[in-house]
Design a protein around this motif. Structure first.
Motif, PDB file in Angstrom:
ATOM      1  N   PRO A 264       0.817  -1.229   0.000  1.00 31.66           N
ATOM      2  CA  PRO A 264       0.000   0.000   0.000  1.00 31.66           C
ATOM      3  C   PRO A 264       0.850   1.278   0.000  1.00 31.66           C
ATOM      4  CG  PRO A 264      -0.815  -1.580   1.615  1.00 31.66           C
ATOM      5  CD  PRO A 264       0.453  -2.140   1.091  1.00 31.66           C
ATOM      6  N   ASP A 265       1.999   1.230   0.679  1.00 32.00           N
ATOM      7  CA  ASP A 265       2.767   2.478   0.799  1.00 32.00           C
ATOM      8  C   ASP A 265       3.599   2.782  -0.434  1.00 32.00           C
ATOM      9  OD1 ASP A 265       4.172   0.177   1.435  1.00 32.00           O
ATOM     10  OD2 ASP A 265       5.660   1.280   2.622  1.00 32.00           O
ATOM     11  N   THR A 266       3.805   1.829  -1.305  1.00 33.95           N
ATOM     12  CA  THR A 266       4.653   2.089  -2.474  1.00 33.95           C
ATOM     13  C   THR A 266       3.921   1.987  -3.802  1.00 33.95           C
ATOM     14  OG1 THR A 266       5.288  -0.248  -2.440  1.00 33.95           O
ATOM     15  CG2 THR A 266       6.799   1.312  -1.374  1.00 33.95           C
ATOM     16  N   LYS A 267       2.757   1.308  -3.809  1.00 28.78           N
ATOM     17  CA  LYS A 267       2.146   0.983  -5.100  1.00 28.78           C
ATOM     18  C   LYS A 267       1.769   2.201  -5.929  1.00 28.78           C
ATOM     19  CE  LYS A 267      -2.144  -0.826  -5.007  1.00 28.78           C
ATOM     20  NZ  LYS A 267      -3.220  -1.764  -4.578  1.00 28.78           N
ATOM     21  N   ALA A 268       1.403   3.276  -5.282  1.00 31.77           N
ATOM     22  CA  ALA A 268       1.001   4.455  -6.053  1.00 31.77           C
ATOM     23  C   ALA A 268       2.148   4.971  -6.910  1.00 31.77           C
ATOM     24  CB  ALA A 268       0.528   5.558  -5.102  1.00 31.77           C
ATOM     25  N   ASP A 269       3.340   4.879  -6.379  1.00 31.11           N
ATOM     26  CA  ASP A 269       4.505   5.348  -7.137  1.00 31.11           C
ATOM     27  C   ASP A 269       5.035   4.279  -8.097  1.00 31.11           C
ATOM     28  OD1 ASP A 269       4.881   7.989  -6.392  1.00 31.11           O
ATOM     29  OD2 ASP A 269       5.770   7.385  -4.461  1.00 31.11           O
ATOM     30  N   ALA A 270       4.648   3.032  -7.837  1.00 32.49           N
ATOM     31  CA  ALA A 270       5.228   1.947  -8.630  1.00 32.49           C
ATOM     32  C   ALA A 270       4.397   1.594  -9.854  1.00 32.49           C
ATOM     33  CB  ALA A 270       5.397   0.710  -7.749  1.00 32.49           C
ATOM     34  N   ILE A 271       3.085   1.681  -9.716  1.00 34.37           N
ATOM     35  CA  ILE A 271       2.222   1.271 -10.830  1.00 34.37           C
ATOM     36  C   ILE A 271       1.922   2.459 -11.727  1.00 34.37           C
ATOM     37  CG2 ILE A 271      -0.069   0.433 -11.464  1.00 34.37           C
ATOM     38  CD1 ILE A 271      -0.091  -1.219  -8.912  1.00 34.37           C
ATOM     39  N   ILE A 272       2.280   2.337 -12.983  1.00 38.04           N
ATOM     40  CA  ILE A 272       1.907   3.347 -13.977  1.00 38.04           C
ATOM     41  C   ILE A 272       0.718   2.779 -14.729  1.00 38.04           C
ATOM     42  CG2 ILE A 272       2.674   4.684 -15.963  1.00 38.04           C
ATOM     43  CD1 ILE A 272       5.574   4.211 -15.018  1.00 38.04           C
ATOM     44  N   PRO A 273      -0.494   3.208 -14.427  1.00 40.95           N
ATOM     45  CA  PRO A 273      -1.670   2.584 -15.043  1.00 40.95           C
ATOM     46  C   PRO A 273      -1.880   3.074 -16.478  1.00 40.95           C
ATOM     47  CG  PRO A 273      -2.351   4.280 -13.509  1.00 40.95           C
ATOM     48  CD  PRO A 273      -0.858   4.291 -13.511  1.00 40.95           C
ATOM     49  N   LEU A 274      -2.055   2.126 -17.356  1.00 41.79           N
ATOM     50  CA  LEU A 274      -2.316   2.468 -18.757  1.00 41.79           C
ATOM     51  C   LEU A 274      -3.810   2.274 -19.013  1.00 41.79           C
ATOM     52  CD1 LEU A 274       0.682   0.614 -20.459  1.00 41.79           C
ATOM     53  CD2 LEU A 274       0.578   2.988 -19.628  1.00 41.79           C
ATOM     54  N   VAL A 275      -4.497   3.373 -19.238  1.00 39.97           N
ATOM     55  CA  VAL A 275      -5.938   3.318 -19.485  1.00 39.97           C
ATOM     56  C   VAL A 275      -6.218   4.009 -20.814  1.00 39.97           C
ATOM     57  CG1 VAL A 275      -8.224   3.902 -18.610  1.00 39.97           C
ATOM     58  CG2 VAL A 275      -6.364   3.388 -16.996  1.00 39.97           C
ATOM     59  N   GLN A 276      -6.878   3.255 -21.691  1.00 39.73           N
ATOM     60  CA  GLN A 276      -7.126   3.772 -23.028  1.00 39.73           C
ATOM     61  C   GLN A 276      -7.820   5.137 -22.978  1.00 39.73           C
ATOM     62  OE1 GLN A 276      -6.072   2.718 -25.837  1.00 39.73           O
ATOM     63  NE2 GLN A 276      -7.253   3.991 -27.235  1.00 39.73           N
ATOM     64  N   GLY A 277      -7.228   6.111 -23.690  1.00 37.90           N
ATOM     65  CA  GLY A 277      -7.846   7.431 -23.807  1.00 37.90           C
ATOM     66  C   GLY A 277      -7.612   8.359 -22.629  1.00 37.90           C
ATOM     67  N   GLU A 278      -6.900   7.857 -21.615  1.00 37.09           N
ATOM     68  CA  GLU A 278      -6.668   8.679 -20.424  1.00 37.09           C
ATOM     69  C   GLU A 278      -5.218   9.168 -20.388  1.00 37.09           C
ATOM     70  OE1 GLU A 278      -8.812   9.118 -17.628  1.00 37.09           O
ATOM     71  OE2 GLU A 278     -10.451   8.229 -18.781  1.00 37.09           O
TER      72      GLU A 278
ATOM     73  N   GLY B  11       1.505   7.937  -9.062  1.00 37.71           N
ATOM     74  CA  GLY B  11       2.107   8.581  -7.900  1.00 37.71           C
ATOM     75  C   GLY B  11       1.046   8.914  -6.855  1.00 37.71           C
ATOM     76  N   VAL B  12       1.526   9.321  -5.727  1.00 37.90           N
ATOM     77  CA  VAL B  12       0.623   9.640  -4.617  1.00 37.90           C
ATOM     78  C   VAL B  12      -0.327  10.763  -5.046  1.00 37.90           C
ATOM     79  CG1 VAL B  12       0.506  10.440  -2.221  1.00 37.90           C
ATOM     80  CG2 VAL B  12       2.421   8.973  -2.977  1.00 37.90           C
ATOM     81  N   PRO B  13      -1.634  10.532  -4.852  1.00 35.47           N
ATOM     82  CA  PRO B  13      -2.608  11.543  -5.314  1.00 35.47           C
ATOM     83  C   PRO B  13      -2.408  12.899  -4.650  1.00 35.47           C
ATOM     84  CG  PRO B  13      -3.704   9.488  -4.725  1.00 35.47           C
ATOM     85  CD  PRO B  13      -2.290   9.381  -4.243  1.00 35.47           C
ATOM     86  N   GLN B  14      -2.637  13.926  -5.467  1.00 32.37           N
ATOM     87  CA  GLN B  14      -2.579  15.284  -4.916  1.00 32.37           C
ATOM     88  C   GLN B  14      -3.959  15.664  -4.399  1.00 32.37           C
ATOM     89  OE1 GLN B  14      -1.184  16.494  -8.823  1.00 32.37           O
ATOM     90  NE2 GLN B  14       0.440  17.615  -7.784  1.00 32.37           N
ATOM     91  N   GLU B  15      -4.121  16.931  -4.121  1.00 29.12           N
ATOM     92  CA  GLU B  15      -5.411  17.396  -3.604  1.00 29.12           C
ATOM     93  C   GLU B  15      -6.551  17.127  -4.578  1.00 29.12           C
ATOM     94  OE1 GLU B  15      -4.342  21.397  -2.996  1.00 29.12           O
ATOM     95  OE2 GLU B  15      -3.040  20.901  -1.296  1.00 29.12           O
TER      96      GLU B  15
ATOM     97  N   LYS C   9       2.578  12.312 -10.423  1.00 27.80           N
ATOM     98  CA  LYS C   9       3.515  12.117 -11.538  1.00 27.80           C
ATOM     99  C   LYS C   9       2.741  11.810 -12.812  1.00 27.80           C
ATOM    100  CE  LYS C   9       6.405   9.504  -8.595  1.00 27.80           C
ATOM    101  NZ  LYS C   9       7.436   8.466  -8.453  1.00 27.80           N
ATOM    102  N   GLY C  10       3.407  12.064 -13.902  1.00 29.80           N
ATOM    103  CA  GLY C  10       2.777  11.783 -15.189  1.00 29.80           C
ATOM    104  C   GLY C  10       3.833  11.462 -16.225  1.00 29.80           C
ATOM    105  N   ILE C  11       3.346  11.070 -17.383  1.00 29.44           N
ATOM    106  CA  ILE C  11       4.243  10.710 -18.487  1.00 29.44           C
ATOM    107  C   ILE C  11       4.089  11.741 -19.596  1.00 29.44           C
ATOM    108  CG2 ILE C  11       4.844   8.920 -20.166  1.00 29.44           C
ATOM    109  CD1 ILE C  11       5.213   8.045 -17.252  1.00 29.44           C
ATOM    110  N   VAL C  12       5.226  12.211 -20.086  1.00 28.17           N
ATOM    111  CA  VAL C  12       5.218  13.126 -21.249  1.00 28.17           C
ATOM    112  C   VAL C  12       6.200  12.589 -22.279  1.00 28.17           C
ATOM    113  CG1 VAL C  12       4.610  15.170 -19.892  1.00 28.17           C
ATOM    114  CG2 VAL C  12       7.037  14.587 -20.263  1.00 28.17           C
ATOM    115  N   ARG C  13       6.039  13.076 -23.469  1.00 31.27           N
ATOM    116  CA  ARG C  13       7.022  12.725 -24.497  1.00 31.27           C
ATOM    117  C   ARG C  13       8.325  13.440 -24.180  1.00 31.27           C
ATOM    118  NH1 ARG C  13       5.187   9.656 -28.340  1.00 31.27           N
ATOM    119  NH2 ARG C  13       2.963   9.676 -28.817  1.00 31.27           N
TER     120      ARG C  13
END
Lengths: 360, 639
Positions: free
Chosen positions: A232-246, A251-255, A261-265
């Motif tokens: 629970p304490d690491t998964k937010a930073d470890a899993i990069i979820p790939l969701v079609q169209g999103e 990373g740990v949720p903000q407000e 965190k996010g992915i950019v080119r």
């Protein structure tokens, strides 16, 4: 998660049943013999409870496996099955799938079986796009032979066969699959039943080869290999979820409830992780598994740690349509057979073709 | 000018040239003409493994030998009566096989200083007296070809390429061959390139006319048609006959054929041929490797097709583990080994019989596999059908051992009537076969995948799609009957024995061996298998013609052996086993029957020579019977 299109094109041609089957109907009378706590149990349960949802006749489903702990899988399913030899399951399954349009063919394999001894068959099945669903159980270790490093083990890994640490560089199964022209490439986790089931559904729906890498924990020889994405304490930073169209965020949720965190080119043409605070929302990469060009999917696959796992994209990397080998091979036979008469007649004229002479 | 016509009963011609000179095509056309004329014939193509070895060199020489006769013949002949040599290298490479007094027809065009050097000649053999012992005809075949086709405006290179057709025309005239089949062939082959077509037709006719009108060749030969039993015939190579046998086996069994294979010399033609016959429901899968080829074939068999894989010796080595899986899962599977020279890559384009022990024993564990071998090119058809019968009836992988000589060699083949072929019944399981007791103690119908047929010991073949018969098989040891994983010691011992017993049981279905012993007085038996049938038969004829008695038996089934083999072996004082290996059948015979057979072993990449074998057989007869009435070595006897 990508929505699956119904009716499942991957299963067209496979007879369905009106009978309401349950997970129990897919459970064989054989005692399951994996080690206590093995991730394979979770996958077996998920498969047994998911198969009835496909609505297929049980006798039209075939599971083929190679050698390794996970390859015992077919014995525990009340379908047709073959527990074959090391690394060869994709080849055997290719023969089954090509010769029978009316079968749903599944391959169960592991990181050693699929990527080491059977690497050749795996890449060629994906290149041909045979209508197979390949479940690659990746525990990053050899379990059945009691704990040697595997082709997905991290560099430096100390095992029975590498007391001074492994000097092998590992394969990234998703990168490999994308490089092998895979049309459906996904990654999921044994312990996330919901995600696992959704990926299996999408794989079943896919017409062609679907490669699903399943992170699977081996409690005996490689326990905790995927802890980063499970704790629970690491998964937010470890899993990069790939969701079609999103937009891809983690990373740990903000407000605002969204990941920090996010992915950019990146300037180099690949992709990179950024702090979302540092970029505009519109700069974030929107996931598109349907893109014909696999470059972005490949770039995303490279975000997976080759060493000890701290970060990994999870989800469907690529999901595109391309004609399948088996459909086309059958089509050639149908075309050649159309309007042709009796086979015995045809055989008689075949063998008496060419220059002949008669002796009386 | 009326030419002299001389009668011959048989002739052996060898066409030899550079591998780009079209010698295989030339030989094949001459063969078709001879077949159409009604001669009996056998052919022996011989070519390098390199597609285009350096031009004009010895390694680049390709040849095609055809033996044709007015009587029934068994081999392509030991040494040619006529050598057609298209360049110095072809002459040099083939001259050692030519006996004094035989004919050489040599294209003088390429006998330049450069080509002579390439072939290793210090002096021009056409100009010194080194060929004085031969009937030498020196003809500028290339020059005349270029001259004859100049009206078509081809480049000099293209024009010269028709020289093989000029040579074919000349030889066709010389031996009175009908030319219609070749004319029709050229029309069709080059239909899309009219100038090439016309050049080849013209060169062919020019060659014929050259023989007919000039005085270079004074004699024309006549070889009458051979008497053959009634029927319709065609000329056929072993690989083609084998492919047709697979098609026939599919039709006879009603099973779709699934060929999973990987290209390899000399087996690839089977893939090429079968890929043309999709209308029979045949799937051909060119796999990523040998292992995938057999794997897919076995998968197809599991799914209810007849899986077939075709390869040569190195491929069998790679397939061994999957053959073991087929033994364990007891599924029908046909494994075709077109043997070539080994070990390792060996001699890819040459013949050998050295995979017998690999076929017999080349797997881990006790893994018996039935073995069937064809004895001539046309016989590959029947052998394939027989192998399929065994595979389907007994639910087992079957090894079919052809070889490079059978694969590429050809002979007239009497086309069988379909009702001569055996019916093959896949007899798929359709229902439960056992009553089990469930946890509550109630009887319930069940399917046991390893419950055997009492007669054949075969297990039921239940294919996916059959409701209620869902089952799992695999490479782990099976429990007797139910087929679930079993590590029980007694069960393993039983299963090992029952798998062997099942293969042994095949012998019950085999006809008695044919013993060829015309006088019935032979003390010596010659026992062979596979493609040595022709040379052994021809050698036995020589021996008998010289006044000796000898018996011949040829094995189609190498595993299991026919039931009467042991009794037959006991009836002779000595047994010779000729093989193109170092004594593999000898080893099996000695081991099984405790008979001290005499081996006759050559591994030269070429068929055995009948004359040499006849000498050895005669020597064995002499030492066995203690008599030597006259010297067979000196006899002029028919081959």
């Amino acid at each position: 998660m990508t929505t699956t299109e119904l009716p499942f094109p991957g299963l067209s041609g496979v007879p369905t049943t009106e009978d309401k089957l349950t997970g129990k109907d897919f459970t064989s009378d054989q005692e399951v013999r994996w080690c206590p706590g093995c991730g394979d149990y979770a996958v077996l349960k998920a498969v047994q409870s998911f198969l009835p949802d496909l609505g297929l006749r049980r006798e039209n489903i075939v599971f083929v496996s190679g050698i390794g702990c996970s390859s015992r899988f077919p014995y525990y399913l009340e379908t047709y099955g073959m527990h074959s030899i090391h690394g060869r399951a994709p080849a055997i399954a290719t023969g089954i799938a090509t010769s029978r349009e009316d079968l749903s063919v599944w391959v169960v394999t592991g990181d050693g079986d699929a990527l080491s001894i059977g690497g050749n068959h795996l890449i060629h099945a994906m290149r041909r796009n045979v209508n197979l669903k390949i479940l690659l159980f990746n525990n990053r270790i050899y379990g059945l032979t009691k704990g040697q490093y595997s082709p997905t083990s991290e560099p430096g890994k100390v095992t029975k066969s590498t007391p001074a640490g492994s000097v092998d560089h590992p394969f990234n199964p998703v990168s490999l699959a994308l490089g092998a022209e895979g049309t459906f490439v996904a990654r999921t986790v044994d312990s996330d039943r919901k995600h696992l089931t959704s990926v299996l559904s999408a794989a079943a729906a896919h017409r062609g080869t679907a490669l699903v890498e399943i992170y699977q924990n081996c409690p005996i020889f490689n326990d905790g290999a995927f802890d980063a994405i499970k704790q629970p304490d690491t998964k937010a930073d470890a899993i990069i979820p790939l969701v079609q169209g999103e937009p891809i965020r983690f990373g740990v949720p903000q407000e605002d409830g969204k990941g920090s965190k996010g992915i950019v080119r990146s300037a180099s043409g690949g992709v990179e992780v950024v702090q979302t605070a540092d970029v505009a929302e519109s700069d974030l990469l929107v996931h598109d598994a349907h893109a014909d060009d696999p470059s972005t999917a490949f770039a995303l696959s490279r975000l997976t740690d080759a060493g000890v796992l701290h970060q990994s994209p999870i989800g469907i990397f690529r999901q595109v349509q391309r004609p399948t080998y088996d459909d086309q091979a059958r089509e050639q036979i149908v075309t050649a057979s159309a309007g042709q008469g009796d086979q015995r007649q045809a055989l008689a004229s075949l063998i008496s073709g060419g220059d002949t002479w008669t002796v009386v | 000018m009326a030419k002299q016509v001389k009668q011959l009963d048989r002739v052996i011609i060898r066409f030899a040239g550079d591998s780009g000179d079209g010698m295989q095509l030339t030989g094949d056309r001459f063969t078709q003409e001879s077949a159409a004329f009604g001669n009996d014939l056998m052919t022996l193509p011989n070519f390098p493994a390199e597609i285009r070895a350096p031009q004009g060199t010895l390694p680049g020489v390709s040849s095609f030998q055809v033996h044709f006769a007015d009587h029934d013949i068994l081999t392509a002949g030991d040494s040619p009566d006529v050598l057609v040599a298209m360049n110095p290298a072809a002459l040099k490479a083939n001259l050692p096989d030519m006996k004094p007094g035989t004919s050489l027809i040599v294209d003088s065009h390429d006998f330049t200083a450069r080509n002579l050097t390439k072939a290793g000649y210090a002096d021009n053999p056409l100009e010194d007296s080194s060929l004085a012992d031969y009937a030498l005809s020196v003809v500028d075949l290339t020059g005349m070809t270029v001259e004859a086709v100049k009206e078509f405006g081809l480049s000099r290179k293209d024009a010269a390429r028709a020289k093989n057709m000029f040579a074919l025309g000349l030889l066709s005239w010389m031996y009175g061959r009908p030319i219609e089949t070749t004319l029709a062939f050229l029309e069709k082959r080059f239909a899309k390139a009219p100038d090439i077509r016309d050049a080849n037709l013209t060169a062919f006719k020019a060659g014929w006319n050259f023989g007919e009108t000039t005085e270079t060749f004074a004699v024309q030969y006549e070889i009458k048609p051979a008497p053959m039993s009634a029927g319709t015939y065609r000329n056929i190579t072993g690989n083609l006959a084998l492919a047709y046998g697979l098609v026939a086996g599919g039709v006879q069994s009603g099973l779709p054929i699934f060929l999973g294979t990987y290209p390899i010399t000399p087996a690839s033609d089977i893939l090429h041929e079968l890929s043309k016959h999709k209308r029979f429901g045949i799937t051909t899968f060119q796999a990523e490797d040998e292992i995938a080829g057999i794997g897919a074939a076995l998968g197809a068999s599991f799914a209810g097709s007849l899986g077939v894989t075709s390869t040569s010796g190195p491929g069998i080595a790679l397939k061994s583990e999957t053959i073991g899986l087929a033994v364990m899962t007891e599924l029908p599977l046909l494994v075709i080994d077109v043997q070539r020279g080994g070990p390792s890559t060996g001699l890819p384009t040459k013949t050998e019989q050295a995979d017998l022990l690999q076929a017999m024993f080349g797997r881990n564990g006790e893994a018996p596999v039935p073995i069937v071998a064809p004895q001539s090119p046309g016989d590959c058809f029947d052998a394939a059908v027989e192998a399929i019968r065994i595979a389907v009836t007994y639910r087992t992988p079957v090894m079919l051992l052809s070889d490079g000589y059978l694969a590429n060699g050809s002979e007239p083949w009497r086309i069988p009537e379909l009702d001569e072929l055996p019916e093959i019944d896949p007899a798929f399981a359709t229902g439960t076969n056992h009553e089990s007791v469930d946890k509550e103690g109630n009887a319930k119908p069940d399917f046991w995948p390893y419950l055997r047929d009492e007669e054949t010991l075969a297990r039921p073949w239940a294919i996916p799609g059959t409701a209620g018969l869902e089952h799992r098989i695999g490479g782990l040891e099976k429990g007797d009957g139910h087929g679930n994983i079993s590590y029980d010691p007694g069960n393993h011992d039983y299963m090992v024995r029952i798998r062997q017993a099942k293969v042994d049981r095949i012998a019950d279905s085999l006809p008695p061996l044919e013993v060829d012993d015309p006088s019935g007085k032979a003390k010596v038996l010659v026992l062979g298998w596979g493609s040595t049938y022709g040379p052994i038969g021809a050698a036995c004829r020589r021996v008998r013609k010289a006044g000796y008695d000898v018996a011949q038996v040829h094995l189609r089934h190498l595993n299991p052996f026919p039931k009467d083999l042991g009794e037959i072996l006991k009836q002779y004082d000595a047994v010779m086993v000729p093989e193109m290996n170092l004594g593999q059948l000898s080893l099996l015979i000695r081991a099984k029957y405790l008979v001290d057979v005499v081996g006759y072993n050559h591994v030269r990449g070429l068929p055995l020579k009948a004359a040499e074998l006849a000498e050895s057989i005669t020597d064995l007869i002499s030492t066995t019977t203690g008599t030597l009435d006259h010297d067979v070595h000196q006899e002029e006897v028919a081959r």
